[in-house]
Design a protein around this motif. Structure first.
Motif, PDB file in Angstrom:
ATOM      1  N   GLU A   1       0.833  -1.206   0.000  1.00 42.50           N
ATOM      2  CA  GLU A   1       0.000   0.000   0.000  1.00 42.50           C
ATOM      3  C   GLU A   1       0.870   1.259   0.000  1.00 42.50           C
ATOM      4  O   GLU A   1       0.525   2.255  -0.642  1.00 42.50           O
ATOM      5  CB  GLU A   1      -0.923   0.000   1.219  1.00 42.50           C
ATOM      6  CG  GLU A   1      -1.921   1.144   1.212  1.00 42.50           C
ATOM      7  CD  GLU A   1      -2.998   1.004   2.276  1.00 42.50           C
ATOM      8  OE1 GLU A   1      -3.861   1.895   2.358  1.00 42.50           O
ATOM      9  OE2 GLU A   1      -2.958   0.001   3.019  1.00 42.50           O
TER      10      GLU A   1
ATOM     11  N   LYS B   1       1.939   1.733  -3.726  1.00 38.35           N
ATOM     12  CA  LYS B   1       0.946   1.338  -4.720  1.00 38.35           C
ATOM     13  C   LYS B   1       1.068   2.132  -6.024  1.00 38.35           C
ATOM     14  O   LYS B   1       0.599   1.676  -7.069  1.00 38.35           O
ATOM     15  CB  LYS B   1      -0.469   1.487  -4.153  1.00 38.35           C
ATOM     16  CG  LYS B   1      -0.911   2.913  -3.895  1.00 38.35           C
ATOM     17  CD  LYS B   1      -2.347   2.937  -3.404  1.00 38.35           C
ATOM     18  CE  LYS B   1      -2.842   4.368  -3.196  1.00 38.35           C
ATOM     19  NZ  LYS B   1      -4.250   4.383  -2.728  1.00 38.35           N
ATOM     20  N   ASN B   2       1.677   3.302  -5.959  1.00 36.21           N
ATOM     21  CA  ASN B   2       1.802   4.123  -7.161  1.00 36.21           C
ATOM     22  C   ASN B   2       3.081   3.845  -7.950  1.00 36.21           C
ATOM     23  O   ASN B   2       3.447   4.607  -8.852  1.00 36.21           O
ATOM     24  CB  ASN B   2       1.730   5.606  -6.794  1.00 36.21           C
ATOM     25  CG  ASN B   2       0.372   5.996  -6.246  1.00 36.21           C
ATOM     26  OD1 ASN B   2      -0.652   5.505  -6.706  1.00 36.21           O
ATOM     27  ND2 ASN B   2       0.357   6.865  -5.251  1.00 36.21           N
TER      28      ASN B   2
ATOM     29  N   TRP C   1      -4.943  -7.187  -4.774  1.00 33.33           N
ATOM     30  CA  TRP C   1      -5.053  -5.804  -4.288  1.00 33.33           C
ATOM     31  C   TRP C   1      -4.340  -4.839  -5.230  1.00 33.33           C
ATOM     32  O   TRP C   1      -4.874  -3.780  -5.581  1.00 33.33           O
ATOM     33  CB  TRP C   1      -4.460  -5.691  -2.888  1.00 33.33           C
ATOM     34  CG  TRP C   1      -4.732  -4.352  -2.261  1.00 33.33           C
ATOM     35  CD1 TRP C   1      -5.814  -4.008  -1.509  1.00 33.33           C
ATOM     36  CD2 TRP C   1      -3.927  -3.171  -2.377  1.00 33.33           C
ATOM     37  NE1 TRP C   1      -5.731  -2.683  -1.127  1.00 33.33           N
ATOM     38  CE2 TRP C   1      -4.579  -2.143  -1.657  1.00 33.33           C
ATOM     39  CE3 TRP C   1      -2.711  -2.888  -3.008  1.00 33.33           C
ATOM     40  CZ2 TRP C   1      -4.061  -0.855  -1.563  1.00 33.33           C
ATOM     41  CZ3 TRP C   1      -2.198  -1.593  -2.912  1.00 33.33           C
ATOM     42  CH2 TRP C   1      -2.867  -0.598  -2.199  1.00 33.33           C
ATOM     43  N   HIS C   2      -3.126  -5.214  -5.658  1.00 35.07           N
ATOM     44  CA  HIS C   2      -2.368  -4.289  -6.502  1.00 35.07           C
ATOM     45  C   HIS C   2      -2.946  -4.199  -7.910  1.00 35.07           C
ATOM     46  O   HIS C   2      -2.891  -3.136  -8.540  1.00 35.07           O
ATOM     47  CB  HIS C   2      -0.899  -4.714  -6.552  1.00 35.07           C
ATOM     48  CG  HIS C   2       0.018  -3.588  -6.936  1.00 35.07           C
ATOM     49  ND1 HIS C   2       0.584  -3.474  -8.187  1.00 35.07           N
ATOM     50  CD2 HIS C   2       0.445  -2.499  -6.237  1.00 35.07           C
ATOM     51  CE1 HIS C   2       1.344  -2.398  -8.231  1.00 35.07           C
ATOM     52  NE2 HIS C   2       1.263  -1.775  -7.074  1.00 35.07           N
TER      53      HIS C   2
ATOM     54  N   LEU D   1      -6.019  -4.168  -8.557  1.00 37.20           N
ATOM     55  CA  LEU D   1      -7.178  -3.279  -8.431  1.00 37.20           C
ATOM     56  C   LEU D   1      -6.795  -1.857  -8.047  1.00 37.20           C
ATOM     57  O   LEU D   1      -7.509  -0.902  -8.387  1.00 37.20           O
ATOM     58  CB  LEU D   1      -8.149  -3.837  -7.374  1.00 37.20           C
ATOM     59  CG  LEU D   1      -8.861  -5.147  -7.725  1.00 37.20           C
ATOM     60  CD1 LEU D   1      -9.639  -5.652  -6.517  1.00 37.20           C
ATOM     61  CD2 LEU D   1      -9.785  -4.960  -8.924  1.00 37.20           C
ATOM     62  N   ASN D   2      -5.671  -1.699  -7.351  1.00 39.58           N
ATOM     63  CA  ASN D   2      -5.337  -0.388  -6.783  1.00 39.58           C
ATOM     64  C   ASN D   2      -3.986   0.180  -7.225  1.00 39.58           C
ATOM     65  O   ASN D   2      -3.737   1.366  -7.020  1.00 39.58           O
ATOM     66  CB  ASN D   2      -5.327  -0.481  -5.246  1.00 39.58           C
ATOM     67  CG  ASN D   2      -6.656  -0.920  -4.675  1.00 39.58           C
ATOM     68  OD1 ASN D   2      -7.592  -0.134  -4.583  1.00 39.58           O
ATOM     69  ND2 ASN D   2      -6.761  -2.193  -4.291  1.00 39.58           N
ATOM     70  N   GLY D   3      -3.122  -0.639  -7.769  1.00 44.29           N
ATOM     71  CA  GLY D   3      -1.768  -0.216  -8.066  1.00 44.29           C
ATOM     72  C   GLY D   3      -1.573   0.325  -9.464  1.00 44.29           C
ATOM     73  O   GLY D   3      -2.509   0.413 -10.263  1.00 44.29           O
ATOM     74  N   LYS D   4      -0.330   0.660  -9.741  1.00 44.36           N
ATOM     75  CA  LYS D   4       0.034   1.241 -11.032  1.00 44.36           C
ATOM     76  C   LYS D   4       0.250   0.155 -12.078  1.00 44.36           C
ATOM     77  O   LYS D   4      -0.438   0.112 -13.099  1.00 44.36           O
ATOM     78  CB  LYS D   4       1.307   2.085 -10.875  1.00 44.36           C
ATOM     79  CG  LYS D   4       1.777   2.747 -12.164  1.00 44.36           C
ATOM     80  CD  LYS D   4       3.023   3.594 -11.910  1.00 44.36           C
ATOM     81  CE  LYS D   4       3.488   4.262 -13.203  1.00 44.36           C
ATOM     82  NZ  LYS D   4       4.714   5.080 -12.981  1.00 44.36           N
TER      83      LYS D   4
END
Length: 327
Positions: free
Chosen positions: A169, A172-173, A207-208, A210-213
């Motif tokens: 987290e 994540k970017n 998770w990544h 769905l949410n990461g770069k």
């Protein structure tokens, strides 16, 4: 038991130095793409021709002198130039300890900065590999500082750590490679059971995605790969948001199959004379790795895990014997 033996061997500096003298022996040639830049470029071209991109690791461990770290940095810079000159589809993976993290943080930062800067000139990505836990926060510090100047840098999150979700987290970017973890860590900080590690690995990947770069999914496990295929389909995640990664020399048919299906695929391509520690960790990770190497080193009658372990033992004995003769 056998895993612990090979992990112990991977950290043996005496055997590491000896292995350099013998070249790619004992099956290492099947998982290490040569000892020099022309050989690794040839391997990259062959993979590119099959629709596979590469991340290149100039192998090196046990670096405690500035001149050794500087030499490693210069070699990586040459690899960057060779990738650009040959116009191959590849980027860089590097271990901070190889370029000075165990010597001095600022010295290491300057070396990595020079590498990332050179790569940025060619729009080339640099992945800062993770090592054992004692180097984890220092490596994150490198990433934090470099990301203030460059956008072509990322790192690795190891799923066996209890705090892996927090680390993911936090970054994540960034373009992140998610792995299970290859070093021996204590139960206080890392999961020990394969089922727990696999479950956390899948959790991090989902998770990544769905949410990461951008997510690099590093696994040879076809069950996890099939799970990811279904997950991205169900969640309408485009193929250009992730890639599968595997190590050079492992599950070649599956690598080609994934690339032919239209998935982005990247092979982790290690090269160099300093192959020993990398090779031993690959043997320690999975019984399948031991069997694969055994098939290429021994005949069918001696194709056993014990045979591979004996090979490692023989290397140590050969080295000690030669050392005695030289006295």
């Amino acid at each position: 038991m056998l895993k612990d033996i090979f992990m112990g061997l991977s950290q043996n500096q005496f055997l590491n130095n000896a292995a350099k003298k013998y070249g790619l022996k004992m099956g290492a040639q099947s998982v290490v793409a040569g000892t020099n830049i022309p050989e690794v470029i040839k391997s990259i071209k062959e993979l590119n021709a099959q629709g596979i991109s590469c991340t290149v690791d100039n192998l090196g461990e046990f670096v405690f002198k500035e001149e050794e770290a500087t030499a490693a940095k210069e070699q990586i810079l040459k690899v960057i130039e060779a990738i650009n000159e040959n116009q191959v589809d590849a980027h860089i993976s590097l271990k901070p300890t190889q370029v000075g993290l165990d010597i001095d943080y600022s010295f290491c930062l300057n070396n990595v900065r020079e590498i990332v800067h050179q790569a940025s000139r060619y729009d080339m990505f640099v992945n800062i590999d993770m090592e054992d836990f004692k180097h984890l926060e220092l490596t994150f510090n490198l990433l934090d500082e470099l990301s203030m100047e460059f956008d072509n840098v990322g790192t690795v999150i190891q799923a066996y750590f209890h705090k892996a979700s927090e680390y993911l987290e936090r970054y994540k970017n960034f373009r992140i490679r998610i792995v299970k973890g290859a070093y021996k860590e204590s139960a206080e900080i890392a999961y020990q059971d394969k089922k727990d590690i696999d479950a956390n690995f899948i959790k991090l990947i989902e998770w990544h995605l769905l949410n990461g770069k951008y997510t690099s999914i590093a696994t040879h496990d076809h069950r996890i790969i099939n799970h990811v295929k279904e997950f991205v389909k169900e969640n309408n995640i485009p193929n250009d948001q992730f890639e599968f990664q595997m190590l050079y020399g492992f599950r070649k048919d599956l690598q080609l199959s994934l690339a032919s299906e239209g998935y982005h695929f990247c092979t982790y391509v290690p090269f160099g004379n300093d192959w020993y520690g990398y090779f031993m960790r690959r043997l320690a990770e999975r019984p399948q790795n031991l069997n694969l190497v055994a098939k290429q080193v021994f005949n069918k009658k001696t194709n056993t895990i014990i045979g591979v372990a004996a090979g490692a033992f023989i290397l140590g004995r050969m080295t000690k014997s030669n050392k005695k003769k030289s006295r």
